[in-house]
Design a protein around this motif. Structure first.
Motif, PDB file in Angstrom:
ATOM      1  N   GLN A 184      37.645  -9.857  42.387  1.00  0.00           N
ATOM      2  CA  GLN A 184      37.410  -8.406  42.316  1.00  0.00           C
ATOM      3  C   GLN A 184      37.753  -7.756  43.655  1.00  0.00           C
ATOM      4  N   LEU A 185      37.800  -6.444  43.653  1.00  0.00           N
ATOM      5  CA  LEU A 185      38.111  -5.728  44.885  1.00  0.00           C
ATOM      6  C   LEU A 185      36.829  -5.179  45.496  1.00  0.00           C
ATOM      7  N   ASP A 186      36.738  -5.290  46.811  1.00  0.00           N
ATOM      8  CA  ASP A 186      35.614  -4.678  47.520  1.00  0.00           C
ATOM      9  C   ASP A 186      36.164  -3.405  48.152  1.00  0.00           C
ATOM     10  N   GLY A 187      35.592  -2.258  47.800  1.00  0.00           N
ATOM     11  CA  GLY A 187      36.112  -0.962  48.238  1.00  0.00           C
ATOM     12  C   GLY A 187      36.466  -0.902  49.710  1.00  0.00           C
ATOM     13  N   LEU A 188      35.556  -1.350  50.579  1.00  0.00           N
ATOM     14  CA  LEU A 188      35.788  -1.223  52.024  1.00  0.00           C
ATOM     15  C   LEU A 188      36.797  -2.253  52.527  1.00  0.00           C
ATOM     16  N   ALA A 189      36.690  -3.490  51.999  1.00  0.00           N
ATOM     17  CA  ALA A 189      37.585  -4.554  52.467  1.00  0.00           C
ATOM     18  C   ALA A 189      39.026  -4.292  52.057  1.00  0.00           C
ATOM     19  N   SER A 207      42.249  -5.345  57.197  1.00  0.00           N
ATOM     20  CA  SER A 207      43.260  -6.392  57.309  1.00  0.00           C
ATOM     21  C   SER A 207      42.644  -7.702  56.794  1.00  0.00           C
ATOM     22  N   ALA A 208      43.292  -8.315  55.788  1.00  0.00           N
ATOM     23  CA  ALA A 208      42.755  -9.548  55.187  1.00  0.00           C
ATOM     24  C   ALA A 208      42.670 -10.653  56.237  1.00  0.00           C
ATOM     25  N   ASN A 209      43.659 -10.679  57.123  1.00  0.00           N
ATOM     26  CA  ASN A 209      43.685 -11.703  58.170  1.00  0.00           C
ATOM     27  C   ASN A 209      42.493 -11.533  59.127  1.00  0.00           C
ATOM     28  N   GLU A 210      42.212 -10.283  59.491  1.00  0.00           N
ATOM     29  CA  GLU A 210      41.089 -10.036  60.409  1.00  0.00           C
ATOM     30  C   GLU A 210      39.750 -10.357  59.745  1.00  0.00           C
ATOM     31  N   ILE A 211      39.638 -10.010  58.470  1.00  0.00           N
ATOM     32  CA  ILE A 211      38.382 -10.317  57.760  1.00  0.00           C
ATOM     33  C   ILE A 211      38.174 -11.834  57.733  1.00  0.00           C
ATOM     34  N   GLN A 212      39.266 -12.568  57.552  1.00  0.00           N
ATOM     35  CA  GLN A 212      39.179 -14.032  57.534  1.00  0.00           C
ATOM     36  C   GLN A 212      38.721 -14.559  58.901  1.00  0.00           C
ATOM     37  N   GLN A 213      39.293 -13.987  59.971  1.00  0.00           N
ATOM     38  CA  GLN A 213      38.916 -14.419  61.329  1.00  0.00           C
ATOM     39  C   GLN A 213      37.442 -14.101  61.610  1.00  0.00           C
ATOM     40  N   ILE A 214      37.015 -12.910  61.172  1.00  0.00           N
ATOM     41  CA  ILE A 214      35.613 -12.512  61.392  1.00  0.00           C
ATOM     42  C   ILE A 214      34.689 -13.437  60.596  1.00  0.00           C
ATOM     43  N   PRO A 264      39.243  -5.946  66.507  1.00  0.00           N
ATOM     44  CA  PRO A 264      39.598  -5.656  65.114  1.00  0.00           C
ATOM     45  C   PRO A 264      39.940  -4.182  64.901  1.00  0.00           C
ATOM     46  N   GLN A 265      40.761  -3.930  63.886  1.00  0.00           N
ATOM     47  CA  GLN A 265      41.051  -2.533  63.533  1.00  0.00           C
ATOM     48  C   GLN A 265      39.751  -1.900  63.032  1.00  0.00           C
ATOM     49  N   ALA A 324      39.139  -0.181  60.425  1.00  0.00           N
ATOM     50  CA  ALA A 324      38.902  -0.392  58.986  1.00  0.00           C
ATOM     51  C   ALA A 324      38.325  -1.783  58.732  1.00  0.00           C
ATOM     52  N   SER A 325      38.781  -2.770  59.501  1.00  0.00           N
ATOM     53  CA  SER A 325      38.278  -4.138  59.304  1.00  0.00           C
ATOM     54  C   SER A 325      36.815  -4.221  59.711  1.00  0.00           C
ATOM     55  N   TRP A 326      36.497  -3.634  60.882  1.00  0.00           N
ATOM     56  CA  TRP A 326      35.112  -3.739  61.338  1.00  0.00           C
ATOM     57  C   TRP A 326      34.176  -2.915  60.452  1.00  0.00           C
ATOM     58  N   ARG A 327      34.679  -1.770  59.975  1.00  0.00           N
ATOM     59  CA  ARG A 327      33.851  -0.941  59.078  1.00  0.00           C
ATOM     60  C   ARG A 327      33.472  -1.718  57.819  1.00  0.00           C
ATOM     61  N   ALA A 328      34.384  -2.588  57.382  1.00  0.00           N
ATOM     62  CA  ALA A 328      34.143  -3.343  56.152  1.00  0.00           C
ATOM     63  C   ALA A 328      33.024  -4.369  56.314  1.00  0.00           C
ATOM     64  N   VAL A 329      32.794  -4.836  57.541  1.00  0.00           N
ATOM     65  CA  VAL A 329      31.808  -5.915  57.739  1.00  0.00           C
ATOM     66  C   VAL A 329      30.578  -5.454  58.529  1.00  0.00           C
ATOM     67  N   SER A 330      30.413  -4.151  58.676  1.00  0.00           N
ATOM     68  CA  SER A 330      29.240  -3.661  59.414  1.00  0.00           C
ATOM     69  C   SER A 330      28.619  -2.498  58.642  1.00  0.00           C
TER      70      SER A 330
END
Ligand code: SF4
Length: 289
Positions: free
Chosen positions: A131-136, A140-147, A166-167, A169-175
């Motif tokens: 499924q898709l996560d709105g924020l993720a 960047s998929a690569n950055e999310i993987q690194q985080i 991180p960009q 958008a990437s950090w917003r997705a995980v915080s």
């Protein structure tokens, strides 16, 4: 010896261990003495000191010697990190050796500076179910993987401890912001990074924050930083701007235009929408005049 003498004597000894071999800095000694006296006499003090005086050590030392729980609020997060990584470890090491004094310190930043384990869990669940996560989606998929890999090793969850920037958008997705946090309803509450940072800070002798965070703490009645006994504002000449930004909001012509553009599809042709856009233009014209 009272705390003023202890502070000035300790400073004289500790500066010998600085890389410049304890170059004489009379301004630093004067500043330490003045701060130690102000703390002893429970007075406010405003200090203006030029570059190279060694201000950080000059105010940290009497604060620590006083034994009062102290919040140091820096202007920027970079200065916060520098104090925790460099200045406080240096002081801790040499104060133990010279005055047999130990103290603890901790850093506190805004909620969204820390990794949210629940957000990471949501992203992983969405991925595993295709499924898709709105924020993720915007990250960047690569950055999310690194985080995600970093999450299993980091002790702090602090974005500043990542070995890449991180960009947004990437950090917003995980915080999350403090308002978005699930608190006691969260399944990860026991290992939550922003909560752990606050718990550690609650018992620390020196809490390192920043102006913006201090302003927010005032706004919410001390829920972030707790009931400290002493506060030191580094670069206090910036405080008016920092607090205005935290307490106020910015009204620009662009915001009026954005509001009108947002309303137009909903309200259709409506003179009130045009009036909003017109007010924005007038506002920026009047501000220019
Ligand atoms: S308690 Fe809040 S910040 Fe911590 S993991 Fe849960 S939702 Fe995220």
């Amino acid at each position: 010896m009272d705390q003023v003498e202890i502070s000035t004597e300790a400073l004289t000894e500790i500066v010998q261990h600085l890389p410049d071999g304890g170059r004489k800095r009379p301004g630093q000694l004067t500043m330490t003495r003045a701060i130690a006296e102000a703390i002893r006499d429970s007075e406010h003090l405003l200090v203006q000191a030029g570059t190279g005086v060694g201000k950080t050590l000059a105010y940290l030392l009497p604060a620590v010697i006083s034994g009062k729980q102290t919040v140091v609020a820096t202007f920027t997060k970079a200065l916060q990190d520098q104090m925790v990584e460099k200045d406080l470890p240096f002081l801790s090491k040499h104060l133990r050796q010279t005055a047999n004094k130990t103290f603890s310190f901790a850093e506190v930043k805004g909620w969204s500076n820390y990794l949210c384990l629940e957000r990471l869990h949501q992203i992983r669940s969405a991925q595993s179910q295709g499924q898709l996560d709105g924020l993720a989606e915007q990250a960047s998929a690569n950055e999310i993987q690194q985080i995600s890999e970093w999450a299993s090793t980091t002790q702090t969850g602090d974005k500043a401890d990542l070995d890449f920037a991180p960009q947004n958008a990437s950090w917003r997705a995980v915080s999350v912001s403090s308002e978005e946090c699930l608190r006691s309803d969260c399944p990860h509450v026991a290992s939550c990074f922003p909560l752990q940072a606050r718990q550690t800070a609650a018992t620390a002798d020196v809490i390192v924050a920043n102006h913006a965070l201090y302003a927010i703490d005032l706004q919410i009645g001390g829920a972030l930083l707790g009931g400290h006994e002493l506060v030191i504002f580094d670069e206090a000449h910036q405080i008016e701007d920092s607090f205005s930004e935290a307490f106020g909001f910015e009204l620009t012509a662009a915001r009026f235009r954005w509001l009108a553009d947002l309303a137009r599809p909903l309200l259709g042709p409506d003179t009130r929408v045009d009036r909003v856009a017109e007010l924005g233009k007038q506002l920026s014209q009047n501000l220019r005049d």
